[in-house]
Design an enzyme around this catalytic site. Structure first.
Site, PDB file in Angstrom:
ATOM      1  N   PRO A 100       0.906  -1.363  -0.250  1.00 22.12           N
ATOM      2  CA  PRO A 100       0.083   0.058   0.000  1.00 22.12           C
ATOM      3  C   PRO A 100       0.780   1.337   0.032  1.00 22.12           C
ATOM      4  O   PRO A 100       2.054   1.421   0.603  1.00 22.12           O
ATOM      5  CB  PRO A 100      -0.620  -0.026   1.270  1.00 22.12           C
ATOM      6  CG  PRO A 100      -0.488  -1.408   1.820  1.00 22.12           C
ATOM      7  CD  PRO A 100       0.558  -2.001   1.095  1.00 22.12           C
ATOM      8  N   GLY A 104       3.355   3.932   5.362  1.00 27.75           N
ATOM      9  CA  GLY A 104       4.374   3.517   6.500  1.00 27.75           C
ATOM     10  C   GLY A 104       4.976   2.243   6.105  1.00 27.75           C
ATOM     11  O   GLY A 104       5.686   1.518   6.914  1.00 27.75           O
ATOM     12  N   LEU A 105       4.799   1.546   4.904  1.00 24.91           N
ATOM     13  CA  LEU A 105       5.370   0.281   4.777  1.00 24.91           C
ATOM     14  C   LEU A 105       6.613   0.355   3.797  1.00 24.91           C
ATOM     15  O   LEU A 105       7.152  -0.873   3.142  1.00 24.91           O
ATOM     16  CB  LEU A 105       4.227  -0.750   4.234  1.00 24.91           C
ATOM     17  CG  LEU A 105       3.404  -1.170   5.433  1.00 24.91           C
ATOM     18  CD1 LEU A 105       2.176  -1.962   4.653  1.00 24.91           C
ATOM     19  CD2 LEU A 105       3.688  -1.746   6.600  1.00 24.91           C
ATOM     20  N   GLY A 106       7.020   1.619   3.462  1.00 26.52           N
ATOM     21  CA  GLY A 106       8.338   1.790   2.589  1.00 26.52           C
ATOM     22  C   GLY A 106       7.796   1.576   0.987  1.00 26.52           C
ATOM     23  O   GLY A 106       8.870   1.012   0.334  1.00 26.52           O
ATOM     24  N   ALA A 109      10.544   3.565  -1.238  1.00 30.81           N
ATOM     25  CA  ALA A 109      11.960   2.998  -1.186  1.00 30.81           C
ATOM     26  C   ALA A 109      11.868   1.341  -1.986  1.00 30.81           C
ATOM     27  O   ALA A 109      12.793   1.220  -2.545  1.00 30.81           O
ATOM     28  CB  ALA A 109      12.496   2.764   0.340  1.00 30.81           C
ATOM     29  N   ALA A 110      10.823   0.983  -1.773  1.00 29.75           N
ATOM     30  CA  ALA A 110      10.740  -0.517  -2.533  1.00 29.75           C
ATOM     31  C   ALA A 110      10.695  -0.357  -3.858  1.00 29.75           C
ATOM     32  O   ALA A 110      11.190  -1.142  -4.548  1.00 29.75           O
ATOM     33  CB  ALA A 110       9.338  -1.218  -2.009  1.00 29.75           C
ATOM     34  N   ASP A 151      14.681   2.839   5.986  1.00 28.04           N
ATOM     35  CA  ASP A 151      13.878   2.417   5.191  1.00 28.04           C
ATOM     36  C   ASP A 151      14.610   1.546   3.971  1.00 28.04           C
ATOM     37  O   ASP A 151      14.510   0.391   3.597  1.00 28.04           O
ATOM     38  CB  ASP A 151      13.060   3.208   4.476  1.00 28.04           C
ATOM     39  CG  ASP A 151      11.761   3.875   5.186  1.00 28.04           C
ATOM     40  OD1 ASP A 151      11.830   3.359   6.580  1.00 28.04           O
ATOM     41  OD2 ASP A 151      10.775   4.155   4.734  1.00 28.04           O
TER      42      ASP A 151
HETATM   43  C1  MEV Z   1       9.314   6.351   7.632  1.00 30.61           C
HETATM   44  O1  MEV Z   1       9.272   4.890   7.475  1.00 30.61           O
HETATM   45  C2  MEV Z   1      10.159   6.269   9.115  1.00 30.61           C
HETATM   46  C3  MEV Z   1      10.529   7.630   9.799  1.00 30.61           C
HETATM   47  O2  MEV Z   1      11.426   7.521  10.963  1.00 30.61           O
HETATM   48  C4  MEV Z   1      11.599   8.648   8.791  1.00 30.61           C
HETATM   49  C5  MEV Z   1      12.783   8.131   8.473  1.00 30.61           C
HETATM   50  O3  MEV Z   1      13.338   7.149   9.019  1.00 30.61           O
HETATM   51  O4  MEV Z   1      13.332   8.420   7.637  1.00 30.61           O
HETATM   52  C6  MEV Z   1       9.407   8.565   9.907  1.00 30.61           C
END
Ligand code: MEV
Length: 304
Positions: A100, A104-106, A109-110, A151
């Site tokens: 998704p 918050g699951l990257g 970056a993935a 990430d």
């Molecule tokens: C985001 O997945 C994680 C945070 O800590 C940002 C980061 O580490 O760059 C919020």
């Protein structure tokens, strides 16, 4: 056909605090992935320019038509330079993902790591995980100015990591698999905005940020040994501090409370917060059914 695959990630401990040099612990989620692959044009296709098709982000465009400020375009230009390509490949780059987005699951970056791997595979180049992570980190910076690097490191190496910005990271060996539920509030949140907001209130957040770092330090041996009780307790404490730095929200608090009430030993938001995903830890796999049911009941979407 060049192909690259990258997993999602979830942060067990330390989000936001890692941006300020505190340790963080994250694990890859190989059950949900992004795949990038080069496909030849079919005879019926009229297009012959390098074309990118990424349904997840609604992108279906010729490379030349994609604005230069889009991180994906920056990444591809960077890769073409690295590989000394004067022309983009006359192919379709297909990007498929079950991760998704903005939750918050990257996913960002993935996507980068999958595309980097696809290019290196297509051009038979040997780059190691550290080099791939470094390129993905450059692109992470264009998503949000001051990423920690957690990430891209977790996703590029595809292993659990104990990470500290400026100090490096260690790959963790976990004695046992965690009974972890990952679920989505369905609220999308922009990491850069949340990270910036924490920065704007750094003075008042400083002590909480250190407290989150101490939790991650304590959690490391527990995570390695699979000490579920200790991990769960520390997850709850971590969530409380994330509330204090104002990165939780009503839906996340309701979700973690619901999970705990229905048997989770620990629960917390994961990633930037203010929506997105949360994680809940069960003692035994059989406990997960009741927890998942309760989460579905409040409208969360079970991801894992
Ligand atoms: C985001 O997945 C994680 C945070 O800590 C940002 C980061 O580490 O760059 C919020």
């Amino acid at each position: 056909m060049g192909i690259g695959i990258a997993p999602a990630k979830t942060i067990l401990f330390g989000e936001h605090a890692v941006v300020y040099g505190e340790p963080g612990i994250a694990i890859p989620l190989w059950e949900i992935t992004t795949t990038a692959s080069f496909q030849p044009f079919r005879d019926s296709d009229r297009k012959r320019d390098f074309h990118i098709h990424s349904p997840m982000i609604g992108l279906d465009a010729d490379f030349s038509d994609i604005p230069v400020n889009l991180p994906l375009k920056k990444l591809i230009i960077r890769l073409m330079n690295l590989l000394h390509l004067t022309e983009p490949p006359a192919k379709i780059l297909q990007i498929e993902s079950t991760i998704p987005i903005a939750s918050g699951l990257g996913s960002g970056a993935a996507c980068s790591v999958a595309v980097i791997r696809a290019f290196f595979d297509e051009y038979h180049s040997n780059f190691d995980d550290a080099e791939i992570s470094a390129i993905a980190f450059e692109i992470e910076k264009s998503y949000h100015g001051s990423p920690s690097g957690l990430d891209n490191t977790t996703i590029s190496f595809g292993k659990p990591v104990y990470f500290q910005k400026g100090k490096g990271f260690e790959i963790l060996k976990l004695d046992s698999k965690l009974n972890l539920i990952v679920a989505d509030t369905g609220i999308q949140s922009v990491t850069s905005a949340v990270v910036q907001d924490v920065r704007n209130h750094y003075e008042q957040n400083q002590a909480f940020i250190r407290a989150i770092g101490i939790i991650a330090e304590k959690a490391r041996p527990a995570v390695e040994k699979g000490d579920v009780q200790e991990i769960g307790q520390l997850m709850n404490e971590n969530h409380d501090y994330l509330k204090k730095i104002n990165v939780s929200c009503y839906e996340l608090d309701l979700a973690v409370e619901t999970a705990r009430k229905h048997g989770a030993i620990g629960a917390k938001l994961t990633g930037a917060g203010r929506g997105g995903n949360f994680i809940a830890l069960a003692e035994k796999p059989s406990d997960m059914i009741e927890i998942k049911k309760s989460l579905v009941h409040i409208g969360a979407k079970i991801i894992l």
